[in-house]
Design an enzyme around this catalytic site. Structure first.
Site, short mmCIF file in Angstrom:
data_model
loop_
_atom_site.label_atom_id
_atom_site.label_comp_id
_atom_site.label_asym_id
_atom_site.label_seq_id
_atom_site.Cartn_x
_atom_site.Cartn_y
_atom_site.Cartn_z
CD GLU A 31 -2.63 1.48 0.36
OE1 GLU A 31 -3.28 0.74 -0.34
OE2 GLU A 31 -2.80 2.60 -0.21
CB THR B 15 -6.03 -0.61 -3.67
OG1 THR B 15 -5.27 0.41 -2.99
CG2 THR B 15 -5.10 -1.77 -3.55
CG HIS C 290 -4.93 3.69 3.07
ND1 HIS C 290 -5.19 4.88 3.49
CD2 HIS C 290 -5.20 3.12 1.98
CE1 HIS C 290 -6.32 5.00 2.21
NE2 HIS C 290 -6.16 4.08 1.46
#
Ligand code: GP9
Ligand code: MN
Length: 418
Positions: free
Chosen positions: A39, A81, A196
């Site tokens: 991420e 994503t 994130h």
């Protein structure tokens, strides 16, 4: 009615080298495939330090024993994503707006899990978030995934979560028993979550100090990147202990940027640059990409590449021929052809020699501006903008991909017959 597919097929055949085969064709035949989506991890943290501390010690070490692509770009847009997942599984471009996972989850595709099913592969995704986030449950079923280990497969509590949910270390720990239980060979994607935005992390989990600038976001980014790097190290330990390591090839990649251009002041300070130019902004879209194959020694590859290249590359490593496939990427291990380029979703592109963005054509290696708005400044032939012919192809390619998705054109294409 799909007549456009003939034209698109011609383009793909003439402009991309998906049929070219590298020396590595088939080296990973029947191996398990593990993809780790990191991420928001961008390449600028690799082999770099903050406050004198290495940011990604594990990745830096792993690069030494993997194929590492130092000029690999994410090509995602608003689908974040999920756009990255779409690129990887299909080698098609995500959409200019919206998320293809939401808007076109009922289309016909020719995705990796489907293709690999024909080779006896079992496909799964591991991600400790609600299964309907990004409409994943629907798209995964369409794309041929056999199982999705989502939020409900994990034990999640206040102690083992932060920010968006389950922390990466317990995520990998809890995933392993599932990975050991599924049929082999498998194609499995792990999607991390801790790094994130807004990059929250408890003090106990932070091994390095934040950066010190006027951007809280950039400051906090480094300890969470380090946490994810440590989680990855742990995962590798577990893969080795379980014996899966030797039978698997492992692909690791950043999904998209974590630090937006909103933080360019702080970023220029961190990178020790006067300013972040549009050229730098494109270069900041590089994300790490590593391919680890047991028994292969490390090699750093400078070729310009991107997420669109993952599918054809992986299929070649596995020795799966897909001559009739329509993909916009190329096998990353084949020699660079003259017109090799990576298109970003906003129309900027990177070729071996040039970077084009915001109406400016730059020399890729020096960052020098060669032409603006079609007017040559110092291009080799006066009057020529060296980016122009590539720009045409980049636009064409993006629009062909969009036609396929918007028109659901694979309905009219027979991957077996033609
Ligand atoms: C959510 C995770 C993060 O499940 O994939 O989403 P993002 O905002 O990066 O697309
Ligand atoms: Mn993401």
């Amino acid at each position: 009615d799909g007549t456009e597919m003939t034209e698109i097929r011609e383009y793909v055949k003439n402009h991309q080298s998906s049929k070219e085969v590298s020396d590595l064709f088939g080296v990973a035949e029947d191996k398990n495939v593990i993809i780790v989506s990191l991420e928001s991890v961008q390449s600028f943290v690799i082999n770099n330090t903050v406050n004198g501390e290495e940011i990604t010690p594990f990745l830096n070490e792993l690069i030494e024993e993997s194929y590492y692509f130092e000029n690999f770009y994410h090509q995602t847009e608003q689908g974040k994503t999920s756009d990255h997942e779409f690129l990887v599984d299909n080698s098609l471009y995500p959409l200019p707006r919206g998320a293809v996972y939401f808007t076109h989850s009922q289309n016909e595709y020719n995705p990796l899990p489907e293709l690999l099913k024909g080779q006896g592969y079992y496909s799964t995704v591991f991600h400790a978030n609600n299964k309907s986030f990004w409409n994943r449950d629907v798209m995964y079923e369409n794309n041929g995934y056999d199982h999705f280990y989502e939020e409900e497969a994990y034990e999640i509590n206040d102690d083992n979560s932060v920010g968006w949910g389950l922390k990466d270390k317990p995520f990998f720990e809890q995933s392993l028993k599932y990975l050991q239980s599924i049929p082999q060979p498998f194609y499995s994607r792990f999607i991390t979550l801790t790094n994130h935005y807004p990059f929250n992390l408890g003090e106990d989990d932070a091994s390095i100090e934040p950066y010190d600038s006027n951007s809280k976001t950039l400051n906090q980014y480094f300890p969470t990147v380090r946490y994810t790097d440590e989680a990855l190290a742990l995962f590798f330990e577990q893969l080795k202990e379980s014996g899966l390591y030797e039978d698997s090839i492992i692909l690791i990649m950043g999904d998209h940027y974590g630090i937006s251009d909103f933080h360019n002041n702080a970023m220029s300070e961190f990178l020790d640059k006067e300013e972040i130019t549009p050229y730098d902004q494109v270069q900041l879209q590089r994300v790490p990409f590593l391919i680890h194959i047991p028994g292969h020694s490390g090699e750093t590859i400078s070729k310009v590449s991107g997420q669109i290249d993952v599918k054809p590359t992986l299929l070649n490593l596995l020795g799966v021929k897909n001559d009739k496939d329509i993909v916009f990427g190329t096998d990353i291990f084949t020699d660079t052809s003259k017109d090799n380029f990576i298109a970003l979703r906003n129309g900027s592109f990177i070729s071996e020699n040039y970077i084009y963005t915001k109406n400016q054509c730059y020399d890729r290696l020096t960052g020098e501006v060669l032409a603006i708005d079609g007017n040559a400044l110092q291009s080799p032939k006066a009057g020529d903008n060296p980016c122009e012919p590539i720009k045409e192809n980049a636009e064409k390619e993006l629009s062909y991909s969009d036609k396929i998705v918007y028109g659901d054109l694979f309905r009219f294409y027979d991957f077996d017959e033609k």
